[in-house]
Enzyme design. Sequence first.
Site, mmCIF file in Angstrom:
data_model
loop_
_atom_site.group_PDB
_atom_site.id
_atom_site.type_symbol
_atom_site.label_atom_id
_atom_site.label_comp_id
_atom_site.label_asym_id
_atom_site.label_seq_id
_atom_site.Cartn_x
_atom_site.Cartn_y
_atom_site.Cartn_z
ATOM 1 N N MET A 1 0.836 -1.200 0.000
ATOM 2 C CA MET A 1 0.000 0.000 0.000
ATOM 3 C C MET A 1 0.874 1.254 0.000
ATOM 4 O O MET A 1 0.410 2.349 0.336
ATOM 5 C CB MET A 1 -0.936 0.011 1.208
ATOM 6 C CG MET A 1 -1.912 -1.167 1.182
ATOM 7 S SD MET A 1 -3.420 -0.863 2.084
ATOM 8 C CE MET A 1 -2.804 -0.620 3.731
ATOM 9 N N GLY A 2 2.154 1.102 -0.371
ATOM 10 C CA GLY A 2 3.033 2.262 -0.491
ATOM 11 C C GLY A 2 3.574 2.737 0.844
ATOM 12 O O GLY A 2 3.529 2.010 1.831
ATOM 13 N N HIS B 1 9.258 -3.342 3.319
ATOM 14 C CA HIS B 1 8.890 -3.522 1.913
ATOM 15 C C HIS B 1 10.138 -3.789 1.057
ATOM 16 O O HIS B 1 10.106 -4.610 0.147
ATOM 17 C CB HIS B 1 8.200 -2.269 1.374
ATOM 18 C CG HIS B 1 6.915 -1.910 2.066
ATOM 19 N ND1 HIS B 1 6.787 -0.785 2.839
ATOM 20 C CD2 HIS B 1 5.709 -2.516 2.090
ATOM 21 C CE1 HIS B 1 5.554 -0.703 3.305
ATOM 22 N NE2 HIS B 1 4.869 -1.752 2.877
ATOM 23 N N GLN C 1 -10.359 -2.564 2.313
ATOM 24 C CA GLN C 1 -9.879 -3.208 3.538
ATOM 25 C C GLN C 1 -9.871 -2.276 4.754
ATOM 26 O O GLN C 1 -9.436 -2.677 5.827
ATOM 27 C CB GLN C 1 -8.504 -3.836 3.308
ATOM 28 C CG GLN C 1 -7.362 -2.869 3.157
ATOM 29 C CD GLN C 1 -6.087 -3.593 2.777
ATOM 30 O OE1 GLN C 1 -5.966 -4.141 1.672
ATOM 31 N NE2 GLN C 1 -5.112 -3.626 3.670
ATOM 32 N N GLY D 1 4.928 -10.280 3.870
ATOM 33 C CA GLY D 1 5.721 -10.156 5.092
ATOM 34 C C GLY D 1 5.087 -10.904 6.257
ATOM 35 O O GLY D 1 3.866 -10.978 6.377
ATOM 36 N N GLN D 2 5.952 -11.404 7.132
ATOM 37 C CA GLN D 2 5.467 -12.052 8.366
ATOM 38 C C GLN D 2 4.779 -11.059 9.288
ATOM 39 O O GLN D 2 3.947 -11.425 10.107
ATOM 40 C CB GLN D 2 6.642 -12.702 9.109
ATOM 41 C CG GLN D 2 6.201 -13.476 10.343
ATOM 42 C CD GLN D 2 7.322 -13.742 11.306
ATOM 43 O OE1 GLN D 2 8.454 -14.022 10.885
ATOM 44 N NE2 GLN D 2 7.040 -13.670 12.589
ATOM 45 N N ARG E 1 2.559 2.941 9.205
ATOM 46 C CA ARG E 1 1.811 3.721 10.201
ATOM 47 C C ARG E 1 2.718 4.307 11.293
ATOM 48 O O ARG E 1 2.290 5.199 12.018
ATOM 49 C CB ARG E 1 0.719 2.869 10.842
ATOM 50 C CG ARG E 1 -0.420 2.538 9.886
ATOM 51 C CD ARG E 1 -1.591 1.892 10.600
ATOM 52 N NE ARG E 1 -2.774 1.830 9.763
ATOM 53 C CZ ARG E 1 -3.150 0.771 9.042
ATOM 54 N NH1 ARG E 1 -2.423 -0.324 9.061
ATOM 55 N NH2 ARG E 1 -4.250 0.817 8.317
#
Length: 281
Positions: free
Chosen positions: A29-30, A36, A60, A146-147, A186
Site C-alpha cells: 500500500m506504499g 517492503h 480493507q 511479510g510475516q 503507520r
Amino acid sequence: MHVIRTVSGMRRTAERLRRRGTLGLVPTMGALHEGHRALIRESVERCRRTVVSIFINPMQFGSGEDFRIYPRGLSRDIRTARDCGADIVFTPDVDQMYPSGHCTRVVVAVLALRWEGASRPGHFEGVSTVVAKLLMIVNPTLAVFGQKDFQQWRIIQQLVSDLQLPVNLRMVPTIREQDGLAMSSRNTSLSKAQRAHAVVLYRTLNNARLMIGSGERRATPLITSMRRSIMAEPGVQLDYVGIADTKTLAPLRRLRGRVVLLGAVRVGRTRLIDNLLVEVA
Ligand code: AMP
C-alpha cells in the site's frame, strides 16, 4: 522502471514478461520502508522481473479507520522500488480496481474471523479480494508477503490453495527498528513520545517468548502477563494478545509445535500489530 496505471496495461505487460521468464509480485500500500524493501529484494533475487503494486485498498479499511490519512508518497515509492531492483510499479487508481458496479468479494472463511478479523470486521474480505485480483491481473510466478501481517499471510496461503491459483508464495521475516518495533507505514503517524511507548508490543511478545523458552507451556499465564505488561504502558491501549496455532490460527491452551504469539495495540489514533513465531520444543 515502468509505471503502469491501468489493469489492461498491467495484464498485457505481465503476459509479455511471463513468456520470457519468472515474474515476481510484491503487493503493497506504499509509504515503502525497509520491510517492503526486503520483500522487493527477495522477489528480485528469485525472479527475472519484479512488479511492485502500490494500491491503498479502500475495501480493507473500515468506516472510521485511517484510509483518508494513510501515508502517501508515490514519487518517493517509485524511486525506492527502482533502487531495490523492481522493474514495474503497478499503481492503479480505485476506479481501475473497482469500476462502478463492482460487487464481488472473496471471503476466506474461519481464518478471517479471528484476531484482526474480529477487531476489524470486513478487513480481510478487502485484503483477499484485492490480492486475488492482483494475482489474476499479474499472474506472477511468485508473490512475496511479510510475516509482519502473519494472519494475512495465512489467509492468502489458504486463498491460493483453495482457488488453486498457480503461484508460489514466500514469506519474509519481519524487519524491525533497532529497539524491536516492527517497521510499519503507520509508524510515521506516531509522535516522539508515542513512538517510545509503541515498542511495548514487541517487548511484551518477546518476554512471552522468553517465558516459553524457560519452559512455560500454559497459555493462560503467558496471556495474563502480556495483557498486564501492555496495560501498564502509558498511552497504549490493548486491543488483543493471543497465542495461536500457526495453521488454524485457533487460540491454544497448551503450547506445542509451532505457535504464533500475536497482538494489536492502539497508540493514540494509530493501530499497530505484531507477532512472533515460536518453535515449542
Ligand atoms: P502494506 O504496505 O502495509 O500493506 O504491506 C505490504 C507488504 O509488506 C505485506 O506483505 C506486509 O506484511 C509487508 N510488510 C509490512 N511491514 C513489514 C515489515 N516490517 N517487515 C516485513 N514485511 C513487512
